[in-house]
Every structure is written in structure tokens, then in C-alpha cells.
Design a protein around this motif. Structure first.
Motif, PDB file in Angstrom:
ATOM      1  N   GLU A  34       0.885  -1.229  -0.076  1.00 55.87           N
ATOM      2  CA  GLU A  34       0.023  -0.035  -0.002  1.00 55.87           C
ATOM      3  C   GLU A  34       0.949   1.244  -0.189  1.00 55.87           C
ATOM      4  OE1 GLU A  34      -3.077  -0.071  -0.819  1.00 55.87           O
ATOM      5  OE2 GLU A  34      -3.384  -2.073  -0.343  1.00 55.87           O
ATOM      6  N   LEU A  35       2.111   1.282   0.803  1.00 51.05           N
ATOM      7  CA  LEU A  35       2.852   2.609   0.685  1.00 51.05           C
ATOM      8  C   LEU A  35       3.335   2.789  -0.817  1.00 51.05           C
ATOM      9  CD1 LEU A  35       4.008   4.426   2.828  1.00 51.05           C
ATOM     10  CD2 LEU A  35       6.006   2.995   3.201  1.00 51.05           C
ATOM     11  N   ILE A  36       3.809   1.633  -1.357  1.00 49.63           N
ATOM     12  CA  ILE A  36       4.296   1.794  -2.813  1.00 49.63           C
ATOM     13  C   ILE A  36       3.386   2.298  -3.670  1.00 49.63           C
ATOM     14  CG2 ILE A  36       4.957   0.307  -4.578  1.00 49.63           C
ATOM     15  CD1 ILE A  36       6.499  -1.430  -2.718  1.00 49.63           C
ATOM     16  N   LEU A  37       1.981   1.665  -3.501  1.00 46.19           N
ATOM     17  CA  LEU A  37       0.840   2.299  -4.242  1.00 46.19           C
ATOM     18  C   LEU A  37       0.763   3.750  -3.938  1.00 46.19           C
ATOM     19  CD1 LEU A  37      -1.247  -0.846  -4.314  1.00 46.19           C
ATOM     20  CD2 LEU A  37      -0.287   0.187  -6.257  1.00 46.19           C
ATOM     21  N   ILE A  38       0.693   4.367  -2.686  1.00 42.10           N
ATOM     22  CA  ILE A  38       0.619   5.496  -2.515  1.00 42.10           C
ATOM     23  C   ILE A  38       1.812   6.428  -3.305  1.00 42.10           C
ATOM     24  CG2 ILE A  38       1.163   7.356  -0.664  1.00 42.10           C
ATOM     25  CD1 ILE A  38      -0.010   5.239   1.463  1.00 42.10           C
ATOM     26  N   GLY A  39       2.978   5.943  -3.554  1.00 41.26           N
ATOM     27  CA  GLY A  39       3.937   6.762  -4.113  1.00 41.26           C
ATOM     28  C   GLY A  39       3.532   6.562  -5.520  1.00 41.26           C
ATOM     29  N   MET A  40       2.966   5.514  -5.969  1.00 36.80           N
ATOM     30  CA  MET A  40       2.889   5.473  -7.323  1.00 36.80           C
ATOM     31  C   MET A  40       1.449   6.458  -7.758  1.00 36.80           C
ATOM     32  SD  MET A  40       3.314   1.614  -7.667  1.00 36.80           S
ATOM     33  CE  MET A  40       3.571   1.120  -9.468  1.00 36.80           C
ATOM     34  N   PHE A  41       0.550   6.393  -6.939  1.00 36.46           N
ATOM     35  CA  PHE A  41      -0.473   7.435  -7.372  1.00 36.46           C
ATOM     36  C   PHE A  41      -0.437   8.906  -7.027  1.00 36.46           C
ATOM     37  CE2 PHE A  41      -3.322   3.367  -6.961  1.00 36.46           C
ATOM     38  CZ  PHE A  41      -3.804   3.638  -8.250  1.00 36.46           C
ATOM     39  N   THR A  42       0.766   8.998  -6.154  1.00 35.46           N
ATOM     40  CA  THR A  42       1.202  10.411  -6.162  1.00 35.46           C
ATOM     41  C   THR A  42       1.803  11.051  -7.601  1.00 35.46           C
ATOM     42  OG1 THR A  42       1.708  10.358  -3.712  1.00 35.46           O
ATOM     43  CG2 THR A  42       2.948  11.954  -4.856  1.00 35.46           C
ATOM     44  N   ALA A  43       2.911   9.895  -7.827  1.00 33.22           N
ATOM     45  CA  ALA A  43       3.419  10.105  -9.225  1.00 33.22           C
ATOM     46  C   ALA A  43       2.560  10.393 -10.445  1.00 33.22           C
ATOM     47  CB  ALA A  43       4.533   9.060  -9.571  1.00 33.22           C
ATOM     48  N   SER A  44       1.385   9.497 -10.250  1.00 34.43           N
ATOM     49  CA  SER A  44       0.408   9.721 -11.545  1.00 34.43           C
ATOM     50  C   SER A  44      -0.533  10.744 -11.503  1.00 34.43           C
ATOM     51  CB  SER A  44      -0.121   8.247 -11.591  1.00 34.43           C
ATOM     52  OG  SER A  44      -1.089   7.889 -10.728  1.00 34.43           O
ATOM     53  N   GLY A  45      -0.689  11.271 -10.142  1.00 36.06           N
ATOM     54  CA  GLY A  45      -1.904  12.150  -9.963  1.00 36.06           C
ATOM     55  C   GLY A  45      -3.175  11.592  -9.895  1.00 36.06           C
ATOM     56  N   GLY A  46      -3.164  10.371  -9.569  1.00 37.96           N
ATOM     57  CA  GLY A  46      -4.434   9.357  -9.441  1.00 37.96           C
ATOM     58  C   GLY A  46      -5.065  10.005  -7.854  1.00 37.96           C
ATOM     59  N   ILE A  71       4.990  10.605   0.102  1.00 41.02           N
ATOM     60  CA  ILE A  71       4.701  11.558  -1.030  1.00 41.02           C
ATOM     61  C   ILE A  71       5.960  12.657  -1.112  1.00 41.02           C
ATOM     62  CG2 ILE A  71       2.926  13.334  -1.174  1.00 41.02           C
ATOM     63  CD1 ILE A  71       0.939  11.214   0.156  1.00 41.02           C
ATOM     64  N   LEU A  72       6.347  12.973   0.242  1.00 40.16           N
ATOM     65  CA  LEU A  72       7.486  14.071  -0.035  1.00 40.16           C
ATOM     66  C   LEU A  72       8.655  13.650  -0.794  1.00 40.16           C
ATOM     67  CD1 LEU A  72       7.411  15.579   3.632  1.00 40.16           C
ATOM     68  CD2 LEU A  72       6.222  16.729   1.563  1.00 40.16           C
ATOM     69  N   LEU A  73       8.864  12.296  -0.917  1.00 40.67           N
ATOM     70  CA  LEU A  73       9.886  11.668  -1.561  1.00 40.67           C
ATOM     71  C   LEU A  73       9.563  12.039  -3.041  1.00 40.67           C
ATOM     72  CD1 LEU A  73      10.743   8.438   0.241  1.00 40.67           C
ATOM     73  CD2 LEU A  73      12.208  10.382   0.029  1.00 40.67           C
ATOM     74  N   ALA A  74       8.478  12.278  -3.614  1.00 43.42           N
ATOM     75  CA  ALA A  74       8.141  12.512  -5.020  1.00 43.42           C
ATOM     76  C   ALA A  74       8.453  13.793  -5.455  1.00 43.42           C
ATOM     77  CB  ALA A  74       6.725  12.042  -5.263  1.00 43.42           C
ATOM     78  N   ILE A  75       9.052  14.838  -4.632  1.00 43.22           N
ATOM     79  CA  ILE A  75       8.868  16.228  -4.951  1.00 43.22           C
ATOM     80  C   ILE A  75       9.969  16.287  -6.290  1.00 43.22           C
ATOM     81  CG2 ILE A  75       9.731  18.395  -4.576  1.00 43.22           C
ATOM     82  CD1 ILE A  75       8.884  18.106  -1.704  1.00 43.22           C
ATOM     83  N   PRO A  76      11.305  15.804  -6.028  1.00 44.81           N
ATOM     84  CA  PRO A  76      12.210  15.902  -7.116  1.00 44.81           C
ATOM     85  C   PRO A  76      11.731  15.049  -8.508  1.00 44.81           C
ATOM     86  CG  PRO A  76      12.988  14.462  -5.455  1.00 44.81           C
ATOM     87  CD  PRO A  76      11.855  15.026  -4.922  1.00 44.81           C
ATOM     88  N   VAL A  77      11.084  13.998  -8.331  1.00 45.86           N
ATOM     89  CA  VAL A  77      10.426  13.279  -9.632  1.00 45.86           C
ATOM     90  C   VAL A  77       9.274  13.923 -10.289  1.00 45.86           C
ATOM     91  CG1 VAL A  77       9.707  10.922 -10.347  1.00 45.86           C
ATOM     92  CG2 VAL A  77      11.309  11.393  -8.441  1.00 45.86           C
ATOM     93  N   VAL A  78       8.254  14.453  -9.463  1.00 45.39           N
ATOM     94  CA  VAL A  78       6.968  14.803 -10.063  1.00 45.39           C
ATOM     95  C   VAL A  78       6.529  16.101  -9.842  1.00 45.39           C
ATOM     96  CG1 VAL A  78       6.037  12.492  -9.796  1.00 45.39           C
ATOM     97  CG2 VAL A  78       5.643  14.184  -8.162  1.00 45.39           C
ATOM     98  N   LYS A  82       1.842  18.124  -8.048  1.00 42.93           N
ATOM     99  CA  LYS A  82       1.414  16.708  -7.677  1.00 42.93           C
ATOM    100  C   LYS A  82       1.745  16.500  -6.102  1.00 42.93           C
ATOM    101  CE  LYS A  82       1.236  14.646 -12.245  1.00 42.93           C
ATOM    102  NZ  LYS A  82       1.578  13.548 -12.948  1.00 42.93           N
ATOM    103  N   VAL A  83       2.390  16.721  -5.806  1.00 40.40           N
ATOM    104  CA  VAL A  83       2.824  16.545  -4.255  1.00 40.40           C
ATOM    105  C   VAL A  83       1.906  17.208  -3.225  1.00 40.40           C
ATOM    106  CG1 VAL A  83       4.692  16.632  -2.332  1.00 40.40           C
ATOM    107  CG2 VAL A  83       5.455  15.567  -4.614  1.00 40.40           C
ATOM    108  N   THR A  84       1.706  18.381  -3.618  1.00 40.04           N
ATOM    109  CA  THR A  84       1.109  19.097  -2.791  1.00 40.04           C
ATOM    110  C   THR A  84      -0.512  18.798  -2.844  1.00 40.04           C
ATOM    111  OG1 THR A  84       2.254  21.208  -2.851  1.00 40.04           O
ATOM    112  CG2 THR A  84      -0.011  21.380  -2.157  1.00 40.04           C
TER     113      THR A  84
END
Length: 102
Positions: A34-46, A71-78, A82-84
Motif C-alpha cells: 500500500e505504501l508503494i501504491l501511495i507513491g505510485m498514485f502520487t506520481a501519476s496524480g491519481g 509523498i514528499l519523496l516524490a518532489i524531485p520526480v513529479v 502533484k506532491v501538494t
């Protein structure tokens, strides 16, 4: 997904079968998945998927702060937009979880 289930149940059935197969193949502990999916949906904007998987993560005993840090880890990627959006969505879910404890 509700509309797809109603209009095209065979597509929904195939989607859920694929999801089940992938889950079994990955063989990850539920919180990790579920944590991985949280990261993936953050990246996709879903945001809908983010809501679903954050709820599942918390129900599985996941730590709210860990979800936010993921979610914060995604800042440099996405990027910050999207992170906000994701961060705000998860904060709302965490608040609901604290009030209702699902």
C-alpha cells in the motif's frame, strides 16, 4: 471505477483479476504494498487511487507520518504541484481516519 463496474463488468472483473495476480506475484507485506501504491498514485496524480490506498494503508496499521513522508519523496520526480495535491488529500484522509478510525 464504479461506473466501469456498472457499464462493463467484464472489464472490471479482468482488472481485479490482474490486480490479484500482481499482488500474489509481488508477495509483499500489505503495508509495504500500500505504501508503494501511495507513491505510485502520487506520481501519476491519481487522487482517487491515492485515497483508496491510503485508507487501506491506515487500516493495515500503517503510520500516517510514513505515508506523508513517502509523498514528499516524490518532489524531485513529479514536482511540487502533484506532491501538494497528494499531501493535502492524504492529510484529509488521516484526519478522517483519526475521527472515525474506519
Amino acid at each position: 471505477m464504479k461506473n466501469i463496474i456498472e457499464e462493463y463488468p467484464e472489464v472490471a472483473k479482468a482488472f481485479f483479476a490482474l490486480t490479484q495476480t500482481l499482488t500474489e506475484t509481488a508477495a509483499l507485506p500489505n503495508q509495504e504494498k500500500e505504501l508503494i501504491l501511495i507513491g505510485m498514485f502520487t506520481a501519476s496524480g491519481g487522487l482517487h487511487g491515492l485515497t483508496t490506498h491510503t485508507q487501506r494503508f491506515l487500516k493495515a496499521g500503517g503510520n500516517a507520518q510514513l505515508a506523508l513522508k513517502t509523498i514528499l519523496l516524490a518532489i524531485p520526480v513529479v514536482g511540487i504541484t502533484k506532491v501538494t495535491l497528494s499531501f493535502n488529500t492524504v492529510k484529509e484522509i488521516i484526519g478522517e481516519y483519526a475521527n472515525e478510525n474506519y
